[in-house]
Write a protein that holds these residues in place. Structure first.
Motif, short mmCIF file in Angstrom:
data_model
loop_
_atom_site.label_atom_id
_atom_site.label_comp_id
_atom_site.label_asym_id
_atom_site.label_seq_id
_atom_site.Cartn_x
_atom_site.Cartn_y
_atom_site.Cartn_z
N GLY A 293 0.81 -1.21 0.00
CA GLY A 293 0.00 0.00 0.00
C GLY A 293 0.85 1.26 0.00
N ALA A 294 1.92 1.27 0.79
CA ALA A 294 2.78 2.45 0.86
C ALA A 294 3.51 2.68 -0.47
CB ALA A 294 3.79 2.28 2.00
N TYR A 295 4.06 1.63 -1.06
CA TYR A 295 4.79 1.78 -2.32
C TYR A 295 3.84 2.17 -3.46
CZ TYR A 295 9.59 0.52 -1.25
OH TYR A 295 10.88 0.54 -0.80
N SER A 324 -3.35 -4.16 -2.93
CA SER A 324 -3.14 -4.93 -1.70
C SER A 324 -4.11 -6.10 -1.61
CB SER A 324 -3.30 -4.02 -0.48
OG SER A 324 -2.38 -2.95 -0.50
N LEU A 325 -5.36 -5.87 -2.01
CA LEU A 325 -6.35 -6.95 -1.99
C LEU A 325 -5.94 -8.09 -2.91
CD1 LEU A 325 -10.18 -6.49 -1.89
CD2 LEU A 325 -9.19 -8.16 -3.45
N ILE A 326 -5.48 -7.72 -4.12
CA ILE A 326 -5.03 -8.75 -5.07
C ILE A 326 -3.84 -9.52 -4.51
CG2 ILE A 326 -4.03 -9.11 -7.36
CD1 ILE A 326 -5.71 -6.68 -8.29
N ALA A 448 -5.71 -7.78 3.80
CA ALA A 448 -4.63 -7.09 3.10
C ALA A 448 -5.08 -5.70 2.63
CB ALA A 448 -4.17 -7.93 1.91
N ALA A 449 -6.34 -5.56 2.22
CA ALA A 449 -6.84 -4.25 1.79
C ALA A 449 -6.79 -3.25 2.93
CB ALA A 449 -8.27 -4.40 1.26
N PHE A 450 -7.16 -3.66 4.13
CA PHE A 450 -7.09 -2.76 5.29
C PHE A 450 -5.64 -2.35 5.56
CE2 PHE A 450 -11.16 -4.64 7.37
CZ PHE A 450 -11.90 -4.11 6.33
#
Length: 557
Positions: A293-295, A324-326, A448-450
């Motif tokens: 998410g950060a990158y 991130s979800l994927i 992972a999305a969170f």
């Protein structure tokens, strides 16, 4: 209940254990380091009080195993005296031998502190002080629990306001009312005697009143008609929201920064709680989704040379969440048939793979390698740049509230019940017709999305993204805060983040000893609240049901 000589052996054992703790704190340098730290003006410093506090704990621990009032008091004396004897033995040994060759902190100044600023002839002083403290600890176990709880709460508030006096006084500088409160509570060095008495009385009285009237208040709330009950809940929600909105204005930049960090861990904790707390899927590579998410946000918004495009923060966040979800689903595919410890090792490997790939020379032209992604702009809303931690606090608060709402809806949904069935018994859940593949992949993907949301906020908070910011320790800390707060409990995630992230930041002024204090606090907390600080109702029932069964069956159960 132990009888005969064994009881005295247990009292001696308690004294020896806590005496060893007191000696360790002295030789580790903590007594000298806290010698200048006064909690209440006019009283001995916190460093001087550490050995008597160890004796107090020894007396309390020994008295709990005694049968009867007289035996408890005697056990407290024995345990406290044993603790003080070990401290006195350290002083006498240091006067005969040069302990500084092995223990650097074994200085004459330390020995004078242990003797309450007396000469060697006063070697009996720590023994007498420890004996008195041991009796006090034993008395505490004999008092009614409600009274003891009130006293302990009052003393805890006094200790907290004394330990963090610099921070609290900074918060009370601005404004006429706050300055007046500071002048009442503090002197230039510590809490004033009157201020400490006021804090103790207010905290103890509040605890006593709550314990006395709690059941009545609950009964009154339960008997309210629906409309007043909804109105009361609405007023409570408005009051909490107003307090949260005003918090950065009162807290200042430093506390706001700490609260933002707590919020980032709350977001990750809510995501990992879906996997571990709800579905029972242990994940030690969770930091990988935080990094993704950060990158993603960094590469999409950066003004530097690695920028893929120049999107705004608000346009980049949905992309980061989707990526991130994927990634979570991709992780879930190869570990669908793995359980238990093997699952933890597999997810740990995934996290390390992501970190090594980011550091690799192959991806260096796109991800920057060890130099990272720089020049990440701050988000803007209606032309206002959310630059400082006080502004970013509101963004983190809004994201945490949104994610918590989604997590709550998921928990109460059909999917949430399927996750909990999976957590309890995977084979039974499959036999009941639950599609294990789907619900596992959904748990990995949504968790992972969170974490991706948290990583996006981290990128704009720091303004740059480096691979060394995403170590395994982050995954461990997130898992630990879930356990500390209460497995499967969403309020527990918030409380665990405050305890595991906020407390070490506030203890920074204690330098090298902050992790020692932090570790001791963790041990004490897990002894007193093994189910967590705010556990889910099901976990609390299971744990206490097991304890009640043990009590019914007895030791031989």
């Amino acid at each position: 209940m132990s009888t005969g000589p064994r009881r005295w052996t247990e009292a001696l054992r308690s004294g020896l254990i806590w005496g060893a703790v007191a000696v360790f704190l002295a030789l580790a340098g903590m007594v000298e380091a806290l010698a200048g730290r006064q909690v209440v003006a006019g009283l001995p410093s916190l460093g001087v009080l550490l050995p008597p506090l160890s004796a107090l704990a020894a007396g309390c621990h020994a008295a709990r195993r005694a049968a009867g009032t007289a035996a408890a008091l005697v056990h407290g004396v024995v345990a406290g005296t044993t603790t003080g004897t070990l401290v006195a033995a350290l002083v006498l040994t240091g006067s005969l031998l040069d302990l500084r060759r092995v223990f650097v902190n074994a200085s004459p100044a330390l020995f004078r502190l242990l003797l309450f600023d007396r000469d060697l002839e006063g070697a009996w002083t720590p023994v007498a002080a420890a004996a008195v403290a041991g009796v006090a600890g034993a008395v505490g176990t004999l008092l009614p629990p409600r009274f003891t709880r009130a006293v302990v709460t009052g003393l805890a508030w006094v200790l907290a306001l004394g330990l963090f006096q610099e921070l609290v006084q900074l918060l009370l500088v601005d404004g006429t009312v706050r300055t007046a409160i500071r002048d009442v509570l503090y002197t230039t060095e510590a809490l004033s005697p009157g201020g400490s008495a006021l804090v103790f009385i207010v905290a103890a009285a509040g605890t006593w009143a709550w314990a006395t009237h709690r059941s009545r208040l609950h009964q009154w709330a339960a008997e309210l008609p629906p409309r007043p009950a909804r109105l009361l809940r609405g007023l409570g929600f408005v009051a909490i929201a107003a307090a949260m909105l005003a918090l950065p204005l009162v807290a200042g930049p430093f506390l706001s920064h700490v609260l933002v960090l707590v919020g980032l861990y709350v977001l990750m904790g809510l995501g990992l709680n879906l996997e571990v707390g709800f579905a029972g899927l242990l994940d030690l590579g969770f930091v990988a989704f935080f990094a993704i998410g950060a990158y993603t946000v960094g590469l999409l918004t950066s003004a530097g040379g690695l920028a893929v495009t120049h999107l705004s923060f608000w346009a980049a966040v949905p992309v980061a969440v989707a990526v991130s979800l994927i990634a979570g689903v991709v992780l879930g595919l190869p570990v669908l048939r793995i359980r238990g410890d093997y699952l933890a090792i597999a997810t740990l490997g995934f996290g390390e793979i992501i970190r090594i790939l980011v550091l690799s020379d192959f991806l260096r032209p796109w991800l920057g390698g060890s130099q990272g992604v720089l020049s990440i702009p701050k988000p803007e809303i209606f032309g206002l740049e959310l630059a400082g931690p006080q502004h970013l606090f509101y963004l983190t608060l809004a994201a945490s509230a949104l994610v918590a709402l989604v997590a709550a809806r998921l928990r109460d949904s059909r999917l949430g019940r399927a996750w909990m069935a999976l957590r309890e018994d995977e084979d039974v859940a499959e036999a009941m017709g639950i599609n294990l593949v789907n619900i596992k992949l959904l748990a990995y993907g949504l968790g992972a999305a969170f974490a991706g949301v948290s990583g996006a906020l981290f990128a704009v908070l720091v303004g740059s993204v480096f691979p060394h910011s995403f170590q395994l320790l982050i995954s461990i800390n997130v898992l630990a805060l879930i356990i500390v707060g209460g497995m499967g409990s969403m309020p527990g995630v918030v409380v665990g983040a405050l305890f595991l992230v906020g407390l070490p930041e506030l203890l920074r002024e204690f330098s090298d000893f902050r992790f020692l204090i932090y570790g001791a606090a963790l041990v004490i907390m897990m002894q007193l609240r093994p189910e967590g600080l705010w556990p889910a109702a099901a976990v609390r029932r299971e744990l206490h049901a097991g304890e009640e069964m043990k009590n019914v069956r007895g030791p031989a159960g």
